[in-house]
Enzyme design. Sequence first.
Site, PDB file in Angstrom:
ATOM      1  N   GLU A 287       3.013  -5.647   5.355  1.00  0.00           N
ATOM      2  CA  GLU A 287       3.994  -5.583   4.268  1.00  0.00           C
ATOM      3  C   GLU A 287       4.838  -4.314   4.301  1.00  0.00           C
ATOM      4  OE1 GLU A 287       0.885  -6.654   3.802  1.00  0.00           O
ATOM      5  OE2 GLU A 287       1.145  -8.707   3.090  1.00  0.00           O
TER       6      GLU A 287
ATOM      7  N   HIS B 132      -4.171 -12.435  -6.528  1.00  0.00           N
ATOM      8  CA  HIS B 132      -3.100 -13.355  -6.104  1.00  0.00           C
ATOM      9  C   HIS B 132      -2.421 -14.031  -7.285  1.00  0.00           C
ATOM     10  CE1 HIS B 132      -5.281 -12.975  -2.288  1.00  0.00           C
ATOM     11  NE2 HIS B 132      -4.268 -13.539  -1.664  1.00  0.00           N
TER      12      HIS B 132
END
Lengths: 325, 319
Positions: A60, A129
């Site tokens: 990321e 998540h």
Amino acid sequence: MAELTYREAVIEGIAQEMRRDEKVVFLGEDIGKAGGVFKATVGLWDEFGDLRVRDTPISEQAILGAAMGAAMTGLRPIAEIMFSDFLAVCWDIVTNQIAKSRYMTGGQVDLPLVIRTANGGGARFGAQHSQSVENWAMMIPGIKVVAPSTPADVKGLLAAAIRDPDPVIFFEQKSLYATKGEVPDGEHVDEIGKAKVVREGDDVTILALALMVPRALEAAERLQAEAGISASVVDIRSLVPLDTQTILSQVKKTARVVTVEENPRLCGWGAEIASIIAEECFYDLDMPIVRITTPHIPLSSADELEDAMIPSADRIFETVRQEVD
Amino acid sequence: MLTKDKLLEFYRGMVTIRAFEEEVRKMHNAGLAPGLVHLYSGQEAVGVGACAALNSDDYIASHHRGHGHCIAKGSELDRLFAEIIGRRSGYGMGRGGSMHIYDPATFNLGTNGIVGGSVPLATGAALSAKLRGTGQVAVSFFGDGVLNQGILFESLNMAALWSLPVVFVCENNGYGEFTEIDDVTAGRPYAKRGEAFDIPSEKADGMDVLAVHEAVSKAVTRARNGDGPSFLIFDTYRYSGHHVGDKQEYKDDEERELWLSRDPIPKLADMLVAGKKIKQAELDELDAKIKVTVIAAANQAKKMPEPDADDLARHIYAA
């Protein structure tokens, strides 16, 4: 008008802009050949090829860092961070680099960069998540923060974000991907920074964002039918810039206001808006400002636990009915 | 074989940076430069040797000890001073300061306050150059501390995977802040970090501008030919510690003397004089001229207007 799902609107928004401007490139994990973990990028790799639609490693920091470097040197990248929770993995790039560059360089840097990310709960993915983190982004000067609730807004606001000269974090609510709605035919570009009054009412204004918008609308219909309460519902759509004009005019009209936030309670965006309302039109209010939020607790994955935390249409209905009565 | 002009360009570059940093030290000690300043003195051979291998439209991304890179890439001295002492005409209107100097005219993506910040930026600039088909190359300068930052590994992988035209330049001055890099770093030699991704990797003498120039030139050629990234480590030394005011009690005299004896400026001067390319007296004259130019730029910067607090809300977003 065509009926599209929220995820199809993502695809259409990106495709519309990639066809129009060859400087638009798209990078992220699983976005190409796999069509995205939420199937919200299906077909883009086939149409635009692997030069412009790039599958990345699960890195990321490098995704956003490289997107920033590309944005500073003539491209208009769209970078996907698969789950908004993972913004924490690359927050340095967001907050220390991307957000501050225009300012620290005295306006010399344009950063036309969109970070798309799947945000929020409802899919039972658990605490790493499912978070709703739009409030993290709202706290950082230098980035714009958009969170659409309908397919039409997805397409129009995503197109606007891609054309924007500033970095935009585009929060897609993952529970909404399968929802459907009418989307204007042909080129569709909306304006970032405009809230929408999606239901007119006289007694109370409900301010909502993303997944909370359909829930607020459902609650408003029941409030009308079961309690005779006429509720306005405002879809905030963009936290930065924030359309205070639309918000304040609705609040003044109804004299009562409730915010409905998916993010945890402390420092949620509703707190900031409540503060603005208190400063700007305190004397127009007939009741204290009410905030309905997810509690300040990490999210659970079990159905009944997640449902107990994220504001539901029932909870909005009950809370507004009690407070307004 | 490098021409006399090129060698003198190296010399001028290194002496200019050394003189510039001395003025920065004085400005800081006089209370003119806010915050901390990290001087490049001692490391000049790396910035000068590397930037001399680049075209003017090749990108660089730099770090917190980055004044030398800005000068080597061609930024204006007075505007650099102005940014460091917080003046309106500085490269960032006085907002960035020493650690945030960006100069689009020289394709400099900026000095950077975050350890490792330059690494993905240069990688992204290289991706952009490749996609736009411009033939540009990007160089990421970073310190030894970045050897232990995750972003380095993410970026090395991405650059190797996509064969990007980027050169990773690690300046190993022996210390991350106040700690010896060898005390906190596993995996030697450190060039293995590049080799792990099949990136051509090399260690060279960072106190020798010719060695730096040669290594970076090879890497730039490779990048421009479409053969992907390189990873270079240059051993070098920072004379002034982490920042101006660092007493450097963690260093001993023997170490300092050793590195001073390897100083890149007299090394190049000796070579030029011994090779009868120039006389020492001419170099002395050049030194004096450079000093005058640098001091004039510093004085010019001090006369530049202070930043205006009324401007504070400008440039957060595009107008």
